[in-house]
Design a protein around this motif. Structure first.
Motif, PDB file in Angstrom:
ATOM      1  N   GLU A 139       6.664  -3.196   1.567  1.00 42.99           N
ATOM      2  CA  GLU A 139       5.762  -3.599   0.482  1.00 42.99           C
ATOM      3  C   GLU A 139       4.318  -3.225   0.805  1.00 42.99           C
ATOM      4  OE1 GLU A 139       6.790  -4.624  -2.453  1.00 42.99           O
ATOM      5  OE2 GLU A 139       8.826  -4.436  -1.665  1.00 42.99           O
ATOM      6  N   GLU A 140       3.964  -3.357   2.063  1.00 41.49           N
ATOM      7  CA  GLU A 140       2.611  -2.991   2.491  1.00 41.49           C
ATOM      8  C   GLU A 140       2.396  -1.485   2.341  1.00 41.49           C
ATOM      9  OE1 GLU A 140      -1.112  -3.985   3.622  1.00 41.49           O
ATOM     10  OE2 GLU A 140       0.504  -5.440   3.441  1.00 41.49           O
ATOM     11  N   TYR A 141       3.420  -0.708   2.694  1.00 36.44           N
ATOM     12  CA  TYR A 141       3.320   0.751   2.556  1.00 36.44           C
ATOM     13  C   TYR A 141       3.256   1.168   1.075  1.00 36.44           C
ATOM     14  CZ  TYR A 141       3.988   1.716   7.503  1.00 36.44           C
ATOM     15  OH  TYR A 141       3.810   1.802   8.855  1.00 36.44           O
ATOM     16  N   LYS A 142       3.966   0.443   0.197  1.00 35.26           N
ATOM     17  CA  LYS A 142       3.934   0.765  -1.241  1.00 35.26           C
ATOM     18  C   LYS A 142       2.538   0.578  -1.811  1.00 35.26           C
ATOM     19  CE  LYS A 142       8.740  -0.230  -2.342  1.00 35.26           C
ATOM     20  NZ  LYS A 142       9.676  -1.080  -3.080  1.00 35.26           N
ATOM     21  N   LYS A 143       1.809  -0.395  -1.276  1.00 39.01           N
ATOM     22  CA  LYS A 143       0.442  -0.637  -1.743  1.00 39.01           C
ATOM     23  C   LYS A 143      -0.504   0.467  -1.256  1.00 39.01           C
ATOM     24  CE  LYS A 143       0.973  -5.646  -1.595  1.00 39.01           C
ATOM     25  NZ  LYS A 143       0.586  -6.861  -0.883  1.00 39.01           N
ATOM     26  N   ILE A 144      -0.249   0.990  -0.018  1.00 33.41           N
ATOM     27  CA  ILE A 144      -1.174   1.941   0.600  1.00 33.41           C
ATOM     28  C   ILE A 144      -0.907   3.377   0.160  1.00 33.41           C
ATOM     29  CG2 ILE A 144      -1.970   2.873   2.816  1.00 33.41           C
ATOM     30  CD1 ILE A 144      -1.241   0.198   4.082  1.00 33.41           C
ATOM     31  N   ASN A 201       7.437  -3.298   7.105  1.00 39.24           N
ATOM     32  CA  ASN A 201       6.977  -3.967   5.888  1.00 39.24           C
ATOM     33  C   ASN A 201       6.784  -2.897   4.818  1.00 39.24           C
ATOM     34  OD1 ASN A 201       5.860  -5.535   3.914  1.00 39.24           O
ATOM     35  ND2 ASN A 201       4.194  -6.348   5.185  1.00 39.24           N
TER      36      ASN A 201
END
Length: 172
Positions: free
Chosen positions: A54-59, A52
């Motif tokens: 997108e989840e890594y881009k947020k973190i 995922n």
């Protein structure tokens, strides 16, 4: 990642019949190691798990790092070793196959010849039933002929009349 393997490509029953008894221990160890490896491969999913991004881009606070990792991950190609030896092994097997067939044919002729000799021996009278006359009829060259050439017991050359020792020095 593992491929979905439904059946082993090795016929273990047929292979076990070909293994000599003194090598059964090594064979069983090889079979156990192979089955252990197959279990470990089958424990993995057939495809890589989905990431995922997108989840890594947020973190991840570093801009562009996740995009860079994502592009490198998608472009990653794990090289599979090229099969260079199967054709060579097949060529060697083809050349050996003719030798094996000729050897088997030669051995089959020897087996038939030996079987004929065994049949001939089995057709002879038993040792305790044969007489000197029967032996003389069956083997005229080996038989002792008392009339034409008298012989004394134990019928060896050195016990006969007029025997001369070939190793003794000749008298002048």
């Amino acid at each position: 990642m593992s491929k979905n393997i439904t059946k082993s490509s090795i016929d273990w029953v047929k292979l076990e019949k070909l293994v000599p008894p003194e090598q059964k221990g090594s064979y069983m160890a090889f079979k156990a190691k192979s089955e252990n490896y197959l279990r470990r491969v089958l424990a993995n999913p057939p495809t890589a798990p989905a990431i995922n991004w997108e989840e890594y881009k947020k973190i991840v606070p570093v801009p562009g790092l996740v995009d860079k990792l994502m592009s490198e991950y998608q472009n990653l190609k794990i090289p599979y070793p090229e099969d260079k030896y199967t054709a060579e092994v097949d060529k060697q097997w083809a050349s050996l196959e003719t030798e094996i067939k000729s050897f088997c044919a030669t051995m089959q002729q020897d087996i038939q010849k030996s079987q004929g000799e065994l049949n001939r021996i089995n057709s002879l009278p038993r040792f305790d039933e044969i007489t000197m006359e029967m032996y003389a009829e069956m083997y005229p060259k080996e038989a002792i002929h008392f009339v034409e050439k008298p012989s004394f017991w134990p019928h060896s050359a050195d016990e006969q009349l007029g025997y001369k020792d070939p190793t003794a020095k000749a008298e002048h």
